[in-house]
Scaffold this motif. Structure first.
Motif, mmCIF file in Angstrom:
data_model
loop_
_atom_site.group_PDB
_atom_site.id
_atom_site.type_symbol
_atom_site.label_atom_id
_atom_site.label_comp_id
_atom_site.label_asym_id
_atom_site.label_seq_id
_atom_site.Cartn_x
_atom_site.Cartn_y
_atom_site.Cartn_z
ATOM 1 N N THR A 162 0.846 -1.183 0.000
ATOM 2 C CA THR A 162 0.000 0.000 0.000
ATOM 3 C C THR A 162 0.886 1.239 0.000
ATOM 4 O OG1 THR A 162 -1.667 1.245 1.266
ATOM 5 C CG2 THR A 162 -0.121 -0.064 2.534
ATOM 6 N N THR A 163 0.323 2.363 -0.454
ATOM 7 C CA THR A 163 1.075 3.620 -0.438
ATOM 8 C C THR A 163 0.928 4.348 0.899
ATOM 9 O OG1 THR A 163 -0.809 4.776 -1.440
ATOM 10 C CG2 THR A 163 0.891 3.929 -2.932
ATOM 11 N N THR A 164 0.130 3.817 1.800
ATOM 12 C CA THR A 164 -0.040 4.424 3.119
ATOM 13 C C THR A 164 1.186 4.125 3.973
ATOM 14 O OG1 THR A 164 -2.435 4.110 2.968
ATOM 15 C CG2 THR A 164 -1.522 4.581 5.152
ATOM 16 N N PRO A 165 1.853 5.148 4.526
ATOM 17 C CA PRO A 165 3.076 4.906 5.294
ATOM 18 C C PRO A 165 2.826 4.173 6.600
ATOM 19 C CG PRO A 165 2.437 7.219 5.454
ATOM 20 C CD PRO A 165 1.529 6.590 4.432
ATOM 21 N N PHE A 166 3.840 3.414 7.022
ATOM 22 C CA PHE A 166 3.877 2.706 8.301
ATOM 23 C C PHE A 166 2.791 1.644 8.455
ATOM 24 C CE2 PHE A 166 6.136 6.691 9.039
ATOM 25 C CZ PHE A 166 7.346 6.198 9.498
ATOM 26 N N LYS A 167 2.304 1.143 7.339
ATOM 27 C CA LYS A 167 1.430 -0.025 7.391
ATOM 28 C C LYS A 167 2.295 -1.275 7.592
ATOM 29 C CE LYS A 167 -2.780 1.524 6.905
ATOM 30 N NZ LYS A 167 -3.834 1.227 7.908
ATOM 31 N N PRO A 168 1.722 -2.354 8.151
ATOM 32 C CA PRO A 168 2.520 -3.560 8.421
ATOM 33 C C PRO A 168 3.110 -4.171 7.150
ATOM 34 C CG PRO A 168 0.394 -3.644 9.557
ATOM 35 C CD PRO A 168 0.327 -2.482 8.615
ATOM 36 N N ILE A 169 4.253 -4.805 7.308
ATOM 37 C CA ILE A 169 4.883 -5.542 6.214
ATOM 38 C C ILE A 169 4.100 -6.828 5.974
ATOM 39 C CG2 ILE A 169 6.986 -6.727 5.475
ATOM 40 C CD1 ILE A 169 7.279 -3.682 5.641
ATOM 41 N N ARG A 170 3.805 -7.136 4.726
ATOM 42 C CA ARG A 170 3.122 -8.383 4.386
ATOM 43 C C ARG A 170 4.093 -9.549 4.516
ATOM 44 N NH1 ARG A 170 -2.234 -7.484 4.744
ATOM 45 N NH2 ARG A 170 -2.524 -5.272 4.271
#
Length: 270
Positions: A162-170
């Motif tokens: 996702t382009t949203t910052p600080f989202k969890p790593i898949r």
């Protein structure tokens, strides 16, 4: 090169080469002109093997991030030091560069389909579809295609998805690293979200400081490190670990703002 020679995904390399040349010429000023991309680490690119390299990066726009990587990688391989000056580096581009992207994104319109031909390994997202959160099984054919791309060359992936910052790593990225044991090269980009719209197609603002840092390959114990260990290593490498989230004092923000103004004027003069 034979005129109709194809890569493992059936794409004709002659067509792919011309698409990279044309799209590169059309997008060059986005990174050297309207804005000035500051690059660090070109020498790392030149020292990489030709195959089984996985680039991991934070994500800020759908397309501009990948396009900048095609510019930087090819310029670096043409002995440019931290620069994409002189677009002649695109005349003989590296053709075995691929990037992982959502199938839904790459099939939405003519331009995404053209960009997909340039090197997309399109996969079905397991967590989101048509703007809604979902849960579905990973398609083994998607994993096989990533393996096929690694066997042929370099693969770019955005492990947050996702382009949203600080989202969890898949975790899928960590599984791929552990299973296929590629050379893993982190990249940290910034300024793209301010320069372009979310898709990365429209220039939103000019004279924005854009940065592109290529880091040394990660040291990974493929046999003994757990998936959680690798996920955490990725978070730190692409600077998306929660510890990077902090409240910046107003004084520090003012200093950064003043520095960016100076950089802005220096770009106009150059």
């Amino acid at each position: 090169m034979g005129l109709f020679k194809r890569n493992p995904f059936g794409h004709i390399l002659f067509i792919k080469k011309w698409l990279i040349r044309i799209l590169g010429a059309l997008t060059h000023r986005r990174f050297r002109g309207f804005n000035e991309l500051q690059i660090e680490g070109s020498e790392i690119i030149r020292n990489l093997p030709d195959k089984n390299v996985l680039f991991i990066s934070n994500h800020q726009t759908y397309f501009a991030d990948v396009v900048s990587m095609f510019h930087v990688f090819n310029a670096s391989l043409s002995n440019r030091d931290d620069s994409i000056k002189n677009i002649s580096y695109l005349w003989n581009p590296k053709l075995n560069i691929y990037y992982v992207a959502a199938k839904e994104t790459m099939s939405a319109g003519l331009l995404p389909k053209i960009l997909a031909y340039v090197g997309s390994v399109s996969i079905e997202r397991t967590w989101r579809a048509k703007g809604e959160d979902i849960k579905r099984q990973v398609k083994m054919s998607d994993i096989s295609n990533i393996r096929k791309a690694l066997d042929d060359g370099w693969v770019i992936t955005f492990p947050q998805g996702t382009t949203t910052p600080f989202k969890p790593i898949r975790k899928g990225t960590a599984h791929i690293i552990k299973q296929y044991k590629p050379v893993v090269v982190p990249i940290v980009i910034d300024g793209f979200r301010r320069s372009f719209d979310k898709k990365g197609l429209r220039i939103k603002k000019k004279n924005i400081m854009q940065t592109f840092e290529i880091k040394q390959p990660l040291e990974i114990d493929y046999e003994n490190e757990s998936i959680a260990d690798i996920v955490e290593k990725i978070e730190y490498a692409i600077e998306q670990h929660p510890s990077f989230l902090k409240v910046i004092p107003q004084e520090e923000l003012a200093i950064h703002e003043e520095l960016n103004k100076k950089r802005k004027w220096s770009y106009k003069e150059s």
